[in-house]
Each structure stands twice: as structure tokens, then as C-alpha cells.
Write a protein that holds these residues in place. Structure first.
Motif, PDB file in Angstrom:
ATOM      1  N   ASP A 126     -62.413  41.630  24.867  1.00  0.00           N
ATOM      2  CA  ASP A 126     -61.893  42.959  25.208  1.00  0.00           C
ATOM      3  C   ASP A 126     -61.302  43.675  24.005  1.00  0.00           C
ATOM      4  O   ASP A 126     -61.232  44.916  23.997  1.00  0.00           O
ATOM      5  N   GLY A 127     -60.845  42.919  23.013  1.00  0.00           N
ATOM      6  CA  GLY A 127     -60.247  43.573  21.859  1.00  0.00           C
ATOM      7  C   GLY A 127     -59.920  42.615  20.740  1.00  0.00           C
ATOM      8  O   GLY A 127     -60.115  41.387  20.854  1.00  0.00           O
ATOM      9  N   TYR A 128     -59.414  43.197  19.649  1.00  0.00           N
ATOM     10  CA  TYR A 128     -59.107  42.452  18.429  1.00  0.00           C
ATOM     11  C   TYR A 128     -57.690  42.780  17.971  1.00  0.00           C
ATOM     12  O   TYR A 128     -57.307  43.957  17.902  1.00  0.00           O
ATOM     13  N   PHE A 129     -56.927  41.749  17.638  1.00  0.00           N
ATOM     14  CA  PHE A 129     -55.618  41.919  17.005  1.00  0.00           C
ATOM     15  C   PHE A 129     -55.793  41.748  15.498  1.00  0.00           C
ATOM     16  O   PHE A 129     -56.420  40.787  15.040  1.00  0.00           O
ATOM     17  N   TRP A 130     -55.199  42.680  14.725  1.00  0.00           N
ATOM     18  CA  TRP A 130     -55.317  42.655  13.266  1.00  0.00           C
ATOM     19  C   TRP A 130     -53.954  42.382  12.630  1.00  0.00           C
ATOM     20  O   TRP A 130     -52.989  43.102  12.868  1.00  0.00           O
ATOM     21  N   VAL A 131     -53.905  41.326  11.794  1.00  0.00           N
ATOM     22  CA  VAL A 131     -52.689  40.974  11.070  1.00  0.00           C
ATOM     23  C   VAL A 131     -53.072  40.757   9.606  1.00  0.00           C
ATOM     24  O   VAL A 131     -52.811  39.712   9.017  1.00  0.00           O
TER      25      VAL A 131
ATOM     26  N   HIS B 240     -58.784  47.801  19.432  1.00  0.00           N
ATOM     27  CA  HIS B 240     -58.132  47.260  18.241  1.00  0.00           C
ATOM     28  C   HIS B 240     -56.627  47.550  18.292  1.00  0.00           C
ATOM     29  O   HIS B 240     -56.215  48.665  18.604  1.00  0.00           O
ATOM     30  N   ALA B 241     -55.843  46.544  17.999  1.00  0.00           N
ATOM     31  CA  ALA B 241     -54.387  46.682  17.903  1.00  0.00           C
ATOM     32  C   ALA B 241     -53.932  45.932  16.664  1.00  0.00           C
ATOM     33  O   ALA B 241     -54.511  44.896  16.307  1.00  0.00           O
ATOM     34  N   GLY B 242     -52.918  46.453  15.992  1.00  0.00           N
ATOM     35  CA  GLY B 242     -52.528  45.836  14.734  1.00  0.00           C
ATOM     36  C   GLY B 242     -51.035  45.690  14.582  1.00  0.00           C
ATOM     37  O   GLY B 242     -50.245  46.278  15.333  1.00  0.00           O
ATOM     38  N   ASN B 243     -50.644  44.901  13.572  1.00  0.00           N
ATOM     39  CA  ASN B 243     -49.222  44.837  13.249  1.00  0.00           C
ATOM     40  C   ASN B 243     -48.878  46.031  12.359  1.00  0.00           C
ATOM     41  O   ASN B 243     -49.624  47.010  12.298  1.00  0.00           O
ATOM     42  N   LEU B 244     -47.782  45.981  11.670  1.00  0.00           N
ATOM     43  CA  LEU B 244     -47.268  47.149  10.938  1.00  0.00           C
ATOM     44  C   LEU B 244     -48.259  47.738   9.945  1.00  0.00           C
ATOM     45  O   LEU B 244     -48.170  48.928   9.606  1.00  0.00           O
ATOM     46  N   PHE B 245     -49.227  46.967   9.469  1.00  0.00           N
ATOM     47  CA  PHE B 245     -50.126  47.461   8.433  1.00  0.00           C
ATOM     48  C   PHE B 245     -51.126  48.512   8.934  1.00  0.00           C
ATOM     49  O   PHE B 245     -51.796  49.146   8.132  1.00  0.00           O
ATOM     50  N   PHE B 246     -51.217  48.688  10.241  1.00  0.00           N
ATOM     51  CA  PHE B 246     -52.029  49.787  10.751  1.00  0.00           C
ATOM     52  C   PHE B 246     -51.371  51.138  10.476  1.00  0.00           C
ATOM     53  O   PHE B 246     -52.041  52.175  10.497  1.00  0.00           O
ATOM     54  N   ALA B 247     -50.075  51.143  10.293  1.00  0.00           N
ATOM     55  CA  ALA B 247     -49.347  52.407  10.103  1.00  0.00           C
ATOM     56  C   ALA B 247     -48.357  52.253   8.961  1.00  0.00           C
ATOM     57  O   ALA B 247     -47.182  52.573   9.069  1.00  0.00           O
TER      58      ALA B 247
END
Length: 318
Positions: free
Chosen positions: A248-253, A278-285
Motif C-alpha cells: 500500500d505504501g513506502y516509508f522513507w528514512v 509515500h510517507a517520510g521522516n523529517l528529510f521529506f521537508a
């Protein structure tokens, strides 16, 4: 936790609690009858996080300017130093700046230079996870020195190693991602997901927070991929992830210079990103992400370590 509504949203690299540094420094000075408190700032001028060197130092020094009368020698170059810093009746002297490269050996080499050669009483830093683990172990042997973690988000320095003379005034990577897994489970309907995380202490901590949260509510992590920090070719690691449609999705760290590179490799393999997958930790923003990363993931959910209180845009106030 917030949804990335505007590609202009970013988090400051160096939201350091310098007021805490000043407070601890003052107590040191009083106890040792010192004529001044000697402070060092340790951050990265090389490696994956080198792009924020001056901004990191500027963040650490901002409180000295706001609350302790510090004057920058060069407003465009924080590493040029400050003058006139005074806490109560005690002068504060910034004796030097560390130049790390996100590795433990360099962090220790620079910490020794700052604390032993330049005789700093207090060090603010380091920036990154493995660096902080190494410095925490070093701090155990220097009980008369004070160490205040900069932005490093690994758990080990204060939760496992925990020297009495080391302090952290912010959360760790697991805390920063609280509720991210629950949000995508409830709002986006994720049930099966994969995660890609940097293979070092902050990546593990940050990823652990996401995994614990997502699995606790009923989600399943079907694949974990660990590229080393400072990887330049992410294609082999992207190929280890399940193909779109099978999860269903990917977590990015993946952080530093690797965030944009890893997302680009995913796009090259599977096409344009769907923000809802897609969902990420702080590095997405994060610093620089407003130009390279965020435009690709507008609408994605993002973890982080702050609320960017200085932003006045309507999006930031939501």
C-alpha cells in the motif's frame, strides 16, 4: 505530524537549544571559579550533511545573539565567530568549531581537538546519530566537561549510554515520527508497507519509531531495506523494494544528500511518485528539500522535529 501541503515548507537544520548551553555553562563557571566559559560547536562540514554547516552554527549561536549580547563577526558566515557574549557576569568565549563528516572517527578526532586542545568547557553538538553515539562514550571519560547534543536523533546517547554530563533538549528520531504509522493506516488505508532506511543509528531509531507505530495498530512491514549512509547509487536498493501495487505504501528514512537521490532512483524504476503511497521522516521537508524533494511529494505525510514556528504562510499555520 503534518501533511506536506506546500513545497516551500522546510525544517531548520540547527534548532539547537543554546539557552540550555548558556545555563549549563554558567553553572560550570561558578563551580570552577573560571573567568570565562569556553564553548565549542561541533557540526558537519563534510559528508551527507555538509550543506548545512553555516546554518547549523548560526542556529546554535542564535540564542547567544538574542539573549546574551553576542555579536556576529560576519552576519553571512556564522563560523567567523561571535564577540561580546555574556551570561550574567560571566563572559562566554566560542573557542572553535568542529568539522565532522557524519562518521564517528572524525567526530571523535574533532571533539578531542575542541575539548582537549582548545580547552572548551562545553560542546554543543554533534549533528548526526553515529557521531553522537561516539561522543557519548567519549563524554563518560570527561566528567568535568559538558556535552549538549546538537541535532543528532539517535536514541543511544541519552537512553542507553547516558553519561551524566550529556544532555538532549529535543526528541529522538523515534519520538519525531510518533503517529506517522497510525495516520497512514487510518487516513490512507495502508495495511502492508515497505521501509527504506539509512543503515546507521539515526536511521534505525527513526525507522523503529515508524515501524512500532504502524505495526501496533495492525499494519505489516513486508520489507526492510538498509542503504549505507552516503550511498550515491540507490538503484540496487530500490530494486529490493516491493513493486508498486504489491504494497500500500513506502516509508522513507533516507537523509542528507540521499533523500533526493533515492526518490529519483524510485521514479526511474517505477515512474512518477503518488504522494498517497509515500510517507517520510523529517528529510521529506528538510533544508533544501523545498526545491528537490518536496515538489514530488506534495500531499505526503511527514514526520519531523519541529513545527517551523517562524513560517507565516497559511499552509504552515494549518
Amino acid at each position: 505530524m503534518r501533511r506536506l501541503r506546500s513545497w516551500k515548507l522546510l525544517l531548520p537544520l540547527a534548532a539547537l537549544v543554546a539557552v540550555g548551553s548558556v545555563s549549563v555553562s554558567g553553572s560550570l563557571a561558578a563551580s570552577s571559579q573560571a573567568s570565562e566559559v569556553r564553548v565549542a560547536i561541533m557540526t558537519d562540514c563534510k559528508g551527507a550533511f555538509a550543506f548545512g554547516y553555516e546554518l547549523d552554527i548560526g542556529g546554535a549561536q542564535a540564542a547567544f545573539a538574542q539573549y546574551a549580547g553576542g555579536k556576529p563577526k560576519n552576519r553571512k558566515k556564522p563560523s567567523a565567530g561571535m564577540t561580546g557574549i555574556k551570561v550574567g557576569n560571566t563572559p562566554v568565549n566560542i573557542v572553535g568549531y568542529g568539522c565532522g563528516d557524519d562518521t564517528a572517527p572524525t567526530a571523535i578526532k574533532e571533539t578531542r581537538r575542541l575539548m582537549e586542545q582548545l580547552k572548551a568547557d562545553v560542546m554543543v553538538g554533534p549533528l548526526s546519530g553515529d557521531e553522537a553515539v561516539a561522543v557519548a562514550n567519549y563524554a563518560k571519560g570527561k566528567p568535568t566537561k559538558t556535552f549538549i547534543i546538537g541535532t543528532a536523533g539517535s536514541q543511544d546517547p541519552t537512553l542507553q549510554i547516558a553519561p551524566k554530563n550529556m544532555f538532549r533538549y529535543h526528541g529522538d528520531g523515534a519520538q519525531w515520527n510518533a503517529a506517522l504509522g497510525e495516520i497512514v493506516y487510518k487516513r490512507l488505508g495502508w495495511r502492508r508497507a515497505a521501509i527504506i532506511m539509512d543503515d546507521y543509528s539515526f536511521g534505525w531509531t527513526s525507522g523503529a519509531g515508524i515501524i512500532a507505530d504502524f505495526c501496533a495498530i495492525g499494519g505489516q512491514i513486508t520489507k526492510r531495506v538498509f542503504p549505507p549512509l552516503n550511498t550515491t547509487d540507490y538503484a540496487p536498493y530500490i530494486r529490493q523494494l516491493p513493486r508498486p501495487g504489491t504494497v500500500d505504501g513506502y516509508f522513507w528514512v533516507v537523509g542528507g544528500t540521499g533523500t533526493g537521490a533515492s526518490l529519483k532512483a524510485f521514479e526511474q524504476a517505477y515512474g512518477r511518485l503518488d504522494p498517497n503511497q509515500h510517507a517520510g521522516n523529517l528529510f521529506f521537508a528538510f533544508l533544501g528539500a523545498d526545491k528537490e524533494v518536496a515538489p514530488k511529494v506534495v500531499g505526503s505525510y511527514v514526520g519531523g522535529f519541529g513545527t517551523a514556528p517562524g513560517l507565516a504562510s497559511a499552509q504552515a499555520k494549518r
